[in-house]
Design an enzyme around this catalytic site. Structure first.
Site, PDB file in Angstrom:
ATOM      1  N   CYS A  36       0.680  -0.863  -0.083  1.00  0.00           N
ATOM      2  CA  CYS A  36       0.199   0.136  -0.340  1.00  0.00           C
ATOM      3  C   CYS A  36       0.991   1.204   0.149  1.00  0.00           C
ATOM      4  O   CYS A  36       0.304   2.212  -0.291  1.00  0.00           O
ATOM      5  CB  CYS A  36      -0.764   0.127   1.468  1.00  0.00           C
ATOM      6  SG  CYS A  36      -0.102   0.009   3.065  1.00  0.00           S
ATOM      7  N   CYS A 105      -2.240  -3.123   8.193  1.00  0.00           N
ATOM      8  CA  CYS A 105      -1.931  -1.915   9.265  1.00  0.00           C
ATOM      9  C   CYS A 105      -0.976  -2.577  10.844  1.00  0.00           C
ATOM     10  O   CYS A 105      -0.338  -1.463  11.211  1.00  0.00           O
ATOM     11  CB  CYS A 105      -2.530  -1.172   8.831  1.00  0.00           C
ATOM     12  SG  CYS A 105      -3.845  -0.628   8.290  1.00  0.00           S
TER      13      CYS A 105
END
Ligand code: FES
Length: 125
Positions: A36, A105
């Site tokens: 990402c 994350c």
């Protein structure tokens, strides 16, 4: 995507962002996610008794990455390095109740913590 209240709280109320002036008591780590493009930097100031006195982060990325790193710094302060080593992404994931698509994350937060602790030990050799 609907975020949990805890994610929004740790995304909006940033407490430990910034940097610590580097010296032998400071560990620094930085990781990025190729998937990402998000980047996370962590610094910890550790006293001679191995207690984390300060933790600061800089995160370029999504709300979950910012919330994960902000939460990570909160739980690090006051812990020993031994205790900090036990913090993994599952703890962050469970507390923030991140959606499945945002698991990476919290993994980024675990990785930056490991890198930061390694950096500290490397400096002390
Ligand atoms: Fe990549 Fe959150 S979307 S770290």
């Amino acid at each position: 995507m609907k975020y949990n209240k805890k994610v929004l709280k740790f995304f909006r109320k940033i407490k430990n962002s910034g940097s610590i002036k580097d010296n032998y008591l400071v560990g620094t780590g930085m990781v990025g996610s190729p998937a990402c493009g998000d980047v996370m930097k962590l610094q910890i100031l550790v006293n001679k008794d191995n207690i984390i006195k300060k933790a600061r982060f800089k995160t370029y990325g999504c709300g979950s990455a910012i919330a994960s790193s902000n939460y990570l710094t909160k739980i690090l302060i006051g812990k020993t390095i031994k205790q900090a080593k036990k913090i993994n992404n599952i703890k962050i994931l469970k507390y923030l109740k991140l959606p499945k698509i945002k698991i990476h994350c919290s993994i980024l937060a675990e990785q930056v913590l490991k890198k930061t602790i390694n950096n500290l030990f490397h400096k002390r050799k």
